[in-house]
Design an enzyme around this catalytic site. Structure first.
Site, PDB file in Angstrom:
ATOM      1  N   ASN A  31       0.825  -1.204   0.000  1.00  0.00           N
ATOM      2  CA  ASN A  31       0.000   0.000   0.000  1.00  0.00           C
ATOM      3  C   ASN A  31       0.863   1.261   0.000  1.00  0.00           C
ATOM      4  OD1 ASN A  31      -2.117   1.932   0.420  1.00  0.00           O
ATOM      5  ND2 ASN A  31      -3.361   0.304   1.280  1.00  0.00           N
ATOM      6  N   ASP A  32       1.353   1.651   1.150  1.00  0.00           N
ATOM      7  CA  ASP A  32       2.105   2.913   1.249  1.00  0.00           C
ATOM      8  C   ASP A  32       3.345   2.917   0.358  1.00  0.00           C
ATOM      9  OD1 ASP A  32       0.333   3.947   3.153  1.00  0.00           O
ATOM     10  OD2 ASP A  32       1.392   2.936   4.776  1.00  0.00           O
ATOM     11  N   THR A  33       3.965   1.751   0.141  1.00  0.00           N
ATOM     12  CA  THR A  33       5.220   1.687  -0.618  1.00  0.00           C
ATOM     13  C   THR A  33       5.013   1.863  -2.118  1.00  0.00           C
ATOM     14  OG1 THR A  33       5.049  -0.729  -0.706  1.00  0.00           O
ATOM     15  CG2 THR A  33       6.365   0.234   1.085  1.00  0.00           C
TER      16      THR A  33
END
Length: 473
Positions: A394-396
């Site tokens: 997700n965030d990466t």
């Protein structure tokens, strides 16, 4: 042969094995053998400690084990528990186990310091200072690591929020350090209740320091406590005049420090920001509305598109580990390769919950090392890829880190999956990442969502490709 000479030689051998093993752990190809080598170093160090009883010059050594039976019982319990827990732990729970082992190491260092201080066995300002520092750092590492373990394991699902919490923590630390300085000043000649208060305050500080930190930062915290444990062990090794402990502590402390800095850099944040910013503890504000809509696609249709692609890059994340889908993923990859598709894996430094988590997961499934690439080595290739596949990350992979200055993750290095011609995101739902930030990638025109458990999705993709080749009959 003089027992003292054997002990010193054993410690030298153990130190060499520790360092050589750590060196081999720097590459996925040799990491497994590096762990074995370092393990043998620990065996040598432990056996050498039992040779103290044979040392004819034992009187010259101020710190010796006095009860071999208790030591043997403790060793047997430790080996049994480690073997049992190591065999049954799931790959997704490995960070929790690392946190527990960090805590145990810090607790052991603190226990040594407590025995030294309570028994007045350490003399001299340097020895007392290191004993006090080892006790303080080891206690903080013990209680802090236990909180980190509980948070990662879902046993604690809240963060601590109090007005003036940092001032409270600062006061606790200042009082603990003041007691430690007083103990050194009095050359250890202080009452037992004051020593007990010192350790209680240190344990409380470890809890209070860790409770406010959000789940997104727990891997960094674990790495930091790993460095703490190494430092504490090194200090107590000096107090005990034990070269193996000193060297092992320094190696663990330096490696843990470098890993902590590496992880913080991978998130474009400082360690101070990790410890005191409350990042990842709740939803992100001020990120603005995202333009576009999420589009879903059937797993079979996505698989057929990949079958006729020239180049596919896969970005795995923690969701892959949760679903235990690595074996089915590699089965699917081999089908694509047999069809002439070039397939590569792109690994973000903080993919999963610990650095190297994804590498170990893929190695477990038999994925060759030569198709697994670190972020900096493959990021420029996404624009050449026909398809990028995101599995449980997700965030990466959130483009907001590059474009949205109001986003909490702005400036964080990410995998450039959005630059591929087509992106498929395999995800169980529409949830946000650890940071609490909505992922802009999911709303892009070239992105489609494949909803479902990663293992079930991979099975569907395998069946779709096989049906094209007539393998489903």
């Amino acid at each position: 042969m003089d027992a003292a000479l054997i002990i010193d030689a054993a410690y030298f051998a153990a130190a060499f094995l520790f360092i050589y093993g750590l060196k081999r752990m720097s590459s996925p190809v040799t990491a497994r053998s590096g762990i074995v080598v370092a393990g043998w170093g620990m065996v040598v160090a432990v056996l050498a400690s039992f040779l103290y009883t044979l040392d004819v010059n034992a009187a010259a050594r101020p710190h010796l084990p006095t009860n071999i039976t208790l030591a043997a019982i403790a060793l047997a319990i430790g080996l049994g528990w480690a073997w049992w827990s190591g065999k049954r732990v799931a790959m997704t729970a490995m960070p929790q186990m690392v946190a527990l082992y960090n805590g145990m190491g810090g607790g052991a260092a603190a226990a040594i310091a407590a025995i030294e201080l309570l028994g007045h066995k350490t003399h001299g300002s340097v020895g007392l200072t290191l004993a006090v520092l080892g006790g303080l750092i080891g206690s903080v590492s013990l209680s802090g690591s236990l909180i980190a373990w509980a948070k990662l394991d879902g046993r604690i699902d809240r963060t601590l929020r109090l007005p003036g919490l940092q001032l409270i923590n600062g006061a606790i630390l200042l009082l603990t350090v003041a007691i430690g300085v007083f103990m050194v000043y009095r050359h250890g000649a202080v009452a037992m209740p004051l020593i007990a208060l010192f350790f209680v305050l240190a344990l409380v500080y470890g809890v209070m320091m860790t409770m406010p930190i959000g789940g997104a930062d727990m891997p960094v915290v674990i790495s930091l406590y790993n460095a703490f444990t190494g430092l504490a062990v090194g200090f107590e090794g000096y107090v005990l005049n034990n070269p193996a402990l000193m060297i092992a502590g320094m190696v663990v402390g330096s490696a843990g420090t470098l890993l902590t800095l590496l992880m913080a850099k991978a998130m474009n944040r400082s360690v101070r920001n990790v410890l005191f910013s409350n990042f990842g503890a709740g939803g992100a504000e001020g990120t603005g509305a995202i333009q576009g809509t999420m589009k879903s696609v059937d797993a079979g249709d996505a698989a057929i598109n990949m079958r006729y692609a020239s180049k596919v890059i896969i970005a795995p994340g923690y969701g892959l580990a949760v679903a235990q889908a690595q074996h089915k993923l590699y089965e699917f990859v081999k089908l694509l390769q047999d069809a002439g598709v070039e397939v590569k894996f792109a690994i973000h430094p903080v993919a999963g919950r610990m650095p190297g988590h994804m590498n170990v997961l893929l190695a477990e499934a038999g994925v060759p090392y030569d198709i697994i690439y670190d972020m900096e080595d493959i990021n420029n290739e996404f624009k050449e890829a026909d398809v990028a596949v995101v599995i449980g990350a997700n965030d990466t992979v959130n483009p907001a880190a590059r474009t949205n200055k109001s986003s909490p993750i702005y400036g964080m290095p990410i995998l450039n999956v959005d630059q591929a011609k087509q992106v498929y995101v395999i995800k169980r739902g529409q949830g946000k990442g650890y940071s609490g930030v909505e992922n802009e990638l999911f709303f892009r025109d070239n992105c489609s969502m494949v909803y479902g458990d990663a293992q079930k999705v991979m099975i569907a993709m395998i069946q779709a490709v096989k049906s094209l080749e007539g393998g489903g009959h």
